[in-house]
Design a protein around this motif. Structure first.
Motif, PDB file in Angstrom:
ATOM      1  N   ARG A 189       0.862  -1.175   0.000  1.00 59.08           N
ATOM      2  CA  ARG A 189       0.000   0.000   0.000  1.00 59.08           C
ATOM      3  C   ARG A 189       0.900   1.226   0.000  1.00 59.08           C
ATOM      4  NH1 ARG A 189      -5.100   1.861   0.436  1.00 59.08           N
ATOM      5  NH2 ARG A 189      -5.373   3.839   1.504  1.00 59.08           N
ATOM      6  N   LEU A 190       0.769   2.052  -1.040  1.00 60.26           N
ATOM      7  CA  LEU A 190       1.533   3.280  -1.178  1.00 60.26           C
ATOM      8  C   LEU A 190       0.632   4.449  -0.830  1.00 60.26           C
ATOM      9  CD1 LEU A 190       3.064   1.158  -2.916  1.00 60.26           C
ATOM     10  CD2 LEU A 190       3.746   3.037  -4.396  1.00 60.26           C
ATOM     11  N   GLU A 191       1.111   5.327   0.025  1.00 65.72           N
ATOM     12  CA  GLU A 191       0.332   6.474   0.483  1.00 65.72           C
ATOM     13  C   GLU A 191       0.812   7.754  -0.201  1.00 65.72           C
ATOM     14  OE1 GLU A 191      -2.284   6.086   2.243  1.00 65.72           O
ATOM     15  OE2 GLU A 191      -1.972   4.099   3.090  1.00 65.72           O
ATOM     16  N   ALA A 192      -0.014   8.781  -0.183  1.00 66.00           N
ATOM     17  CA  ALA A 192       0.292  10.058  -0.828  1.00 66.00           C
ATOM     18  C   ALA A 192       1.470  10.777  -0.171  1.00 66.00           C
ATOM     19  CB  ALA A 192      -0.944  10.963  -0.822  1.00 66.00           C
ATOM     20  N   ASP A 193       1.757  10.467   1.090  1.00 64.03           N
ATOM     21  CA  ASP A 193       2.851  11.150   1.797  1.00 64.03           C
ATOM     22  C   ASP A 193       4.226  10.541   1.513  1.00 64.03           C
ATOM     23  OD1 ASP A 193       2.792   8.762   3.228  1.00 64.03           O
ATOM     24  OD2 ASP A 193       2.403   9.705   5.165  1.00 64.03           O
ATOM     25  N   GLY A 194       4.302   9.550   0.601  1.00 57.38           N
ATOM     26  CA  GLY A 194       5.577   8.938   0.249  1.00 57.38           C
ATOM     27  C   GLY A 194       5.928   7.721   1.075  1.00 57.38           C
ATOM     28  N   SER A 195       5.024   7.273   1.932  1.00 54.15           N
ATOM     29  CA  SER A 195       5.269   6.085   2.741  1.00 54.15           C
ATOM     30  C   SER A 195       4.570   4.873   2.113  1.00 54.15           C
ATOM     31  CB  SER A 195       4.771   6.288   4.173  1.00 54.15           C
ATOM     32  OG  SER A 195       3.356   6.395   4.183  1.00 54.15           O
ATOM     33  N   PHE A 196       5.006   3.680   2.529  1.00 56.77           N
ATOM     34  CA  PHE A 196       4.344   2.459   2.076  1.00 56.77           C
ATOM     35  C   PHE A 196       4.336   1.451   3.208  1.00 56.77           C
ATOM     36  CE2 PHE A 196       8.710   1.226   1.449  1.00 56.77           C
ATOM     37  CZ  PHE A 196       8.724  -0.120   1.773  1.00 56.77           C
ATOM     38  N   VAL A 197       3.438   0.466   3.077  1.00 52.85           N
ATOM     39  CA  VAL A 197       3.389  -0.684   3.973  1.00 52.85           C
ATOM     40  C   VAL A 197       3.343  -1.925   3.087  1.00 52.85           C
ATOM     41  CG1 VAL A 197       2.047  -1.935   5.709  1.00 52.85           C
ATOM     42  CG2 VAL A 197       2.205   0.559   5.816  1.00 52.85           C
TER      43      VAL A 197
END
Length: 142
Positions: A58-66
């Protein structure tokens, strides 16, 4: 009057059906689920499908992922890069994830603290770990 209503109706139908079938690769958030693999060393034409996988990103808009593999979760930051006409996604894992990887071997790139994927199209990415005798994994955007 009938002509005007007909044109308005057709315009409404045309523009409401104009939903894009290929989402923008930079549109966030994104979820990528494992859909199959190819062997790393054995040439194989077809992808061996996998159904109901618990392996996804899962990639988030803030540049982080899980990254989730079954009960395990790893995290970090990602970036997109364009090189020689292709787009790549690089996932850089945080220290907690690197420590978990030392125990469980969950980062798929020959002992590095990152993974990279080639964007095949707006709905498919592939990671190639054949250098470490690993498979080519294919993920679909959902």
């Amino acid at each position: 009057m009938k002509r005007t209503l007909c044109i308005l109706f057709l315009s409404l139908v045309f523009f409401s059906c104009k939903e894009t079938e290929t989402p923008d690769i930079l549109e966030m958030p994104q979820e990528w689920h494992l859909i199959g693999y190819k062997g790393g060393w054995i040439p194989q034409e077809d992808i061996t499908p996998i159904e109901d996988s618990t392996y996804h990103y899962r990639l988030e808009a803030d540049g982080s992922f899980v990254k989730t593999i079954g009960q395990y979760q790893l995290a970090g930051t990602y970036n997109f890069e364009d090189f020689e006409g292709k787009t790549y996604v690089t996932l850089n894992f945080d220290e907690t994830s690197i420590q978990l990887d030392a125990e469980k071997n969950l980062i798929h790139y020959c002992g590095q603290d990152y993974e990279y994927f080639t964007v095949k199209d707006a709905k498919t990415i592939a990671g190639n770990w054949s250098e470490c005798d690993g498979p080519n994994l294919y993920f679909e955007r959902r």
